[in-house]
Design a protein around this motif. Structure first.
Motif, short mmCIF file in Angstrom:
data_model
loop_
_atom_site.label_atom_id
_atom_site.label_comp_id
_atom_site.label_asym_id
_atom_site.label_seq_id
_atom_site.Cartn_x
_atom_site.Cartn_y
_atom_site.Cartn_z
N ALA A 123 31.27 71.06 23.93
CA ALA A 123 30.52 72.28 23.59
C ALA A 123 31.45 73.39 23.10
CB ALA A 123 29.75 72.76 24.81
N ASP A 124 31.07 74.01 22.00
CA ASP A 124 31.67 75.28 21.61
C ASP A 124 30.92 76.37 22.37
OD1 ASP A 124 33.61 74.38 19.89
OD2 ASP A 124 32.41 74.65 18.07
N VAL A 125 31.65 77.36 22.84
CA VAL A 125 31.03 78.45 23.59
C VAL A 125 31.33 79.77 22.89
CG1 VAL A 125 30.86 79.63 25.81
CG2 VAL A 125 31.26 77.16 25.75
N PHE A 126 30.29 80.56 22.66
CA PHE A 126 30.42 81.84 21.96
C PHE A 126 29.88 82.95 22.85
CE2 PHE A 126 29.69 78.35 19.10
CZ PHE A 126 30.62 78.52 18.08
N THR A 127 30.56 84.07 22.86
CA THR A 127 30.07 85.22 23.63
C THR A 127 29.84 86.40 22.70
OG1 THR A 127 32.34 85.94 24.12
CG2 THR A 127 31.26 84.50 25.72
N VAL A 128 28.76 87.11 22.94
CA VAL A 128 28.40 88.27 22.13
C VAL A 128 28.07 89.43 23.06
CG1 VAL A 128 26.79 89.20 20.43
CG2 VAL A 128 27.44 86.79 20.32
N ASN A 129 28.66 90.58 22.81
CA ASN A 129 28.29 91.79 23.54
C ASN A 129 27.01 92.35 22.93
OD1 ASN A 129 30.58 91.74 25.24
ND2 ASN A 129 31.82 92.73 23.65
N SER A 220 32.85 87.70 20.05
CA SER A 220 34.09 86.99 20.38
C SER A 220 33.74 85.54 20.63
CB SER A 220 34.73 87.60 21.64
OG SER A 220 33.86 87.48 22.74
N LYS A 221 34.68 84.67 20.37
CA LYS A 221 34.43 83.24 20.53
C LYS A 221 35.49 82.65 21.45
CE LYS A 221 32.67 82.88 15.80
NZ LYS A 221 32.80 82.21 14.50
N SER A 222 35.04 81.70 22.28
CA SER A 222 35.99 80.97 23.11
C SER A 222 35.60 79.49 23.07
CB SER A 222 35.96 81.48 24.55
OG SER A 222 34.65 81.38 25.08
N TYR A 223 36.60 78.64 23.13
CA TYR A 223 36.32 77.21 23.01
C TYR A 223 36.89 76.48 24.22
CZ TYR A 223 35.49 78.54 18.22
OH TYR A 223 35.01 79.15 17.10
#
Length: 223
Positions: A123-129, A220-223
């Motif tokens: 899974a790619d995981v993405f975070t957005v404020n 922001s993106k985190s993998y």
């Protein structure tokens, strides 16, 4: 998952692997060749975290502007081709369609036991404020995105603003079917504005300018 509270991205990635492992046990016993893509969204305070595997897609509608959150995992993507090759697989074009090992038209997925060494639920995981201007989150399977652009989806959603998310989701699926989609089509519409209003009221009855600035960060993106 043990890291659900402390590290949500890690928990989602682990959960995807565990779900895949449990499914493959059943698939092995029943000799199933099935598989699936998947997408997950978690709202925690003023932060949206989205995990995806395959070509389901999440799109955020922010003040009338469409912002795609996820990246489709397609074998046509050079990055995904390199990844597949590193796992010992290959991308073969069958009647003009790129397929992993000549079989699958997505580069990451659940299941698919016969090619599970190459096809994985990474899974790619993405975070957005979240911001005050965020209106809707749209999640849908590739049957919709194959025939509707992000802008098409935005236009449909805003044309039905006020009709409710269930009505909007039904219209999105109907529009995809009308345009001749030939794949599974599922759409989920989440109206964010009421949630954001509640979050702001919980933190402060009348948010100051400083408080508003706190939630104007970029993706922001985190993998």
């Amino acid at each position: 998952q043990s890291t659900y509270s402390s590290n949500l991205a890690s928990a989602l990635q682990s959960a995807y692997y565990e779900a895949n492992s449990e499914f493959l046990k059943v698939a092995e016993r029943l000799r199933l060749h099935d598989g699936s893509t998947g997408i997950t969204a978690v709202l925690r305070g003023m932060k949206l975290t989205v995990a995806n595997v395959g070509d389901c897609r999440a799109v955020l509608l922010r003040g009338g502007v469409t912002k795609q959150i996820t990246v489709d995992h397609k074998p046509t993507d050079p990055i995904e081709q390199k990844r597949i090759a590193g796992l010992g697989g290959s991308v073969v074009y069958c009647m003009g369609v790129a397929r992993v090992n000549g079989v699958l038209a997505v580069s990451r997925a659940f299941g698919n036991r016969t090619i599970r060494q190459v096809i994985r639920p990474d899974a790619d995981v993405f975070t957005v404020n979240l911001q005050l201007e965020d209106d809707y989150l749209i999640q849908a399977s590739d049957g919709m995105w194959d025939v509707l652009r992000n802008k098409d989806v935005s236009d449909i959603v805003y044309s039905l603003d006020g009709a409710g998310p269930q009505r909007i989701a039904q219209e999105l699926v109907s529009a995809a079917l009308a345009r001749g989609t030939s794949d599974n089509t599922t759409a989920m519409v989440i109206q964010l504005s009421p949630y954001i209003s509640r979050q702001l009221k919980m933190t402060h009855n009348s948010p100051s300018q400083e408080f508003r600035k706190q939630f104007t960060g970029t993706e922001s993106k985190s993998y």
